[in-house]
Design a protein around this motif. Sequence first.
Motif, short mmCIF file in Angstrom:
data_model
loop_
_atom_site.label_atom_id
_atom_site.label_comp_id
_atom_site.label_asym_id
_atom_site.label_seq_id
_atom_site.Cartn_x
_atom_site.Cartn_y
_atom_site.Cartn_z
N THR A 258 21.30 45.94 43.26
CA THR A 258 20.17 45.41 44.02
C THR A 258 20.07 43.88 43.87
OG1 THR A 258 18.66 45.73 42.13
CG2 THR A 258 18.87 47.54 43.72
N ARG A 259 20.91 43.31 43.03
CA ARG A 259 20.92 41.86 42.84
C ARG A 259 22.37 41.42 42.61
NH1 ARG A 259 19.39 39.88 36.77
NH2 ARG A 259 21.17 40.87 35.74
N HIS A 260 22.59 40.11 42.70
CA HIS A 260 23.89 39.49 42.41
C HIS A 260 25.04 40.13 43.19
CE1 HIS A 260 22.20 38.11 38.24
NE2 HIS A 260 21.73 37.40 39.25
N LYS A 261 24.74 40.56 44.41
CA LYS A 261 25.80 41.18 45.21
C LYS A 261 26.89 40.18 45.56
CE LYS A 261 23.23 45.01 47.25
NZ LYS A 261 23.01 45.81 48.47
N LYS A 262 26.52 38.91 45.68
CA LYS A 262 27.51 37.89 46.02
C LYS A 262 28.54 37.71 44.92
CE LYS A 262 24.62 35.21 49.20
NZ LYS A 262 23.98 33.89 49.47
N ILE A 263 28.14 37.97 43.67
CA ILE A 263 29.11 37.88 42.56
C ILE A 263 30.20 38.93 42.74
CG2 ILE A 263 29.42 38.18 40.07
CD1 ILE A 263 26.64 37.02 39.67
N PHE A 264 29.78 40.17 43.06
CA PHE A 264 30.74 41.24 43.26
C PHE A 264 31.62 40.96 44.49
CE2 PHE A 264 27.80 43.15 40.41
CZ PHE A 264 28.52 44.09 39.70
N THR A 265 30.99 40.40 45.54
CA THR A 265 31.76 40.05 46.73
C THR A 265 32.80 38.98 46.40
OG1 THR A 265 29.88 40.58 48.15
CG2 THR A 265 31.62 39.20 49.10
N GLY A 266 32.37 37.95 45.65
CA GLY A 266 33.27 36.86 45.28
C GLY A 266 34.44 37.33 44.42
N LEU A 267 34.15 38.19 43.44
CA LEU A 267 35.22 38.72 42.58
C LEU A 267 36.18 39.58 43.40
CD1 LEU A 267 33.16 39.67 39.39
CD2 LEU A 267 34.90 37.87 39.56
N GLY A 268 35.62 40.40 44.30
CA GLY A 268 36.47 41.23 45.15
C GLY A 268 37.38 40.39 46.02
N ILE A 269 36.84 39.32 46.60
CA ILE A 269 37.64 38.43 47.44
C ILE A 269 38.75 37.78 46.61
CG2 ILE A 269 37.58 36.27 48.76
CD1 ILE A 269 34.80 37.13 49.74
N PHE A 270 38.43 37.43 45.35
CA PHE A 270 39.46 36.84 44.48
C PHE A 270 40.67 37.78 44.36
CE2 PHE A 270 41.47 37.01 40.32
CZ PHE A 270 41.97 35.73 40.20
N PHE A 271 40.41 39.06 44.12
CA PHE A 271 41.52 40.01 43.94
C PHE A 271 42.33 40.15 45.23
CE2 PHE A 271 38.88 41.42 40.35
CZ PHE A 271 39.84 41.41 39.35
N ILE A 272 41.64 40.16 46.37
CA ILE A 272 42.35 40.26 47.65
C ILE A 272 43.24 39.03 47.87
CG2 ILE A 272 42.08 40.37 50.15
CD1 ILE A 272 39.48 41.95 49.65
N VAL A 273 42.67 37.86 47.62
CA VAL A 273 43.44 36.62 47.79
C VAL A 273 44.61 36.59 46.80
CG1 VAL A 273 43.34 34.11 47.57
CG2 VAL A 273 41.49 35.33 48.73
N SER A 274 44.35 37.02 45.57
CA SER A 274 45.42 37.01 44.55
C SER A 274 46.57 37.93 44.95
CB SER A 274 44.86 37.44 43.19
OG SER A 274 44.56 38.83 43.16
N PHE A 275 46.25 39.03 45.64
CA PHE A 275 47.29 39.94 46.11
C PHE A 275 48.28 39.19 46.99
CE2 PHE A 275 48.68 42.49 49.76
CZ PHE A 275 49.40 43.50 49.13
N TYR A 276 47.77 38.42 47.94
CA TYR A 276 48.65 37.70 48.87
C TYR A 276 49.35 36.52 48.19
CZ TYR A 276 46.62 40.48 52.62
OH TYR A 276 46.25 41.53 53.42
N ILE A 277 48.64 35.85 47.30
CA ILE A 277 49.26 34.71 46.59
C ILE A 277 50.40 35.20 45.70
CG2 ILE A 277 48.87 32.97 44.80
CD1 ILE A 277 46.07 32.56 45.94
N ASN A 278 50.16 36.26 44.93
CA ASN A 278 51.21 36.78 44.05
C ASN A 278 52.41 37.28 44.84
OD1 ASN A 278 49.70 36.23 41.77
ND2 ASN A 278 48.79 38.26 41.68
#
Length: 545
Positions: A258-278
């Motif tokens: 119910t709070r800090h949803k942007k933190i979870f979104t940001g971390l999720g985006i990091f993993f997606i971006v890292s997939f393509y970078i790696n």
Amino acid sequence: MEYLKNKWMEYILGLGFILVFILVIILPTDNLILMDGNVYELNDNWVYTKENKELNLPAQVQVDKYEEYVVERVLDSSFNKKETLLIRSSMQYIKINLDGQLIYESKEPTDSLFKLPHASLWQFVDIPDDSEGKKLSISYYSPYKAFAGTINPINYGSRNSLFYNYIKNNIIGIISSILVLIIGFINIVIHFFVKKSEDNRFLYLGIFSVGIGIWTLSEVRVLQFFIGNRFVIGGISYMMLGIFPASALFLIRDVAMTRHKKIFTGLGIFFIVSFYINLFLQFTGILDFFLSIRYVNIVLFISIIVALYELLYETFKRKNKWAKRVLEYMSILLVMAAFETIMFFINDFSFISHFTSVGILIFVVLMGKDSIRHFQHLSKESYEKAYYEKLAYEDVLTKGKNRLCYNRKVDEYLEEKKSFRLTILDINNLKIINDRYGHDKGDEAIVSLYKILKDVFSDLGTVFRMSGDEFSVLSSAIDEEDYNNITSKVIKSVEELNDKLEYPFSIAMGSSVFNRNREKSFGEFYHEVDQLMYRNKNEQKIKIV
């Protein structure tokens, strides 16, 4: 009462599965397995040649990356007949000599358009007949310091027996991983058939399950028995570390936060971006999967801490029932992982990877069960909403749309700034019909007019019963010629019905087009159309007179 019945059914089904599992274990039976055979260890009496030191496998010696190290031993009488060695090379390349003659060599992947990853592989090495007393030498080297000096256990037997023995010892992890994969695909399919959910929990749970299912299959080390692609064997588990953490974070965000949803979104985006970078770093040869994934693992550890903290906060501070459930399910997974860690430190490797695989399966099943219940709840709410909305917008007598629905439709037209035609109709002399022939006949006349209007206007307009014998039609047929054709059909149908009825049946109507650019309000426009209808009614009275 119904809830208790459902719970009892769950318990009975669960007990049935447990009973079958127990019977499979305890009941004596003949061994009817098709692939069977003895598998033996070849782990003692090895000598590390550099230090002339005796070793028992598994072992670790001190060398640098790319530095070659050799172990050797004399083969005993077991090798009078042909045998096959099963050797696990952990990010290593090996050469095997028998009495100085090269009989096997694994090489680094050759250069191609893309740089392929190094991989931990199973090596099947055939030892020829009459090898008793011969010296078996194995040389290793690894491009990574972390694996340099590692010497894994070695088994021997027939190829079939080695394969069967490995699958048998890891069957729990394999089955758990496959079930997680199947559940994942089912959830993804459900997502594309379910349009009523306000979140994507089926999709995220499905992607998480598929990703972590592939990862656990890779960690159980069985992929090479079925897939020969080096990129899959050497890289799939690293790639999945960019997929399943992202979907897990999005799932927890949507289900429990119910709070800090942007933190979870940001971390999720990091993993997606890292997939393509790696993937890019590996293909170009800039940095191998094994090296680049370290940074992903650091963020993964941080993400787990953040998720646990937020789930604890939501559970105990905000009394969030969904967060509590996710926390309970994660706790099961963490307990299973803890058991596996304990087994590792007490040197019992028989269940390594099994506890985590089973824990993941339990987590996915429980989350899937909650997702289905959530969907059932939403479906029920949606059905009730549609039902009550239908009651609110449906005319009781004609089963058509009512004045409230008309008001909503007009608002939509006005908001979209569309031009449309309004037609107002009512039944002439309905009071006389009611008084002389009864209210049933009056209701019959109202329903008859509704059916005529609905049939004639069809897809060109929507019919509404405003009150009593008055109807309105909102129509896209704004062309005058089209409207005249429709009017003729309505009048013709009314006249044909009038010939069949015992009471006089006729209507009056008025119509005009509301232009989106007109200066008058819709209220003024409605009054004009209403006056046109009454003018038509008066004209009919004059004709009769």
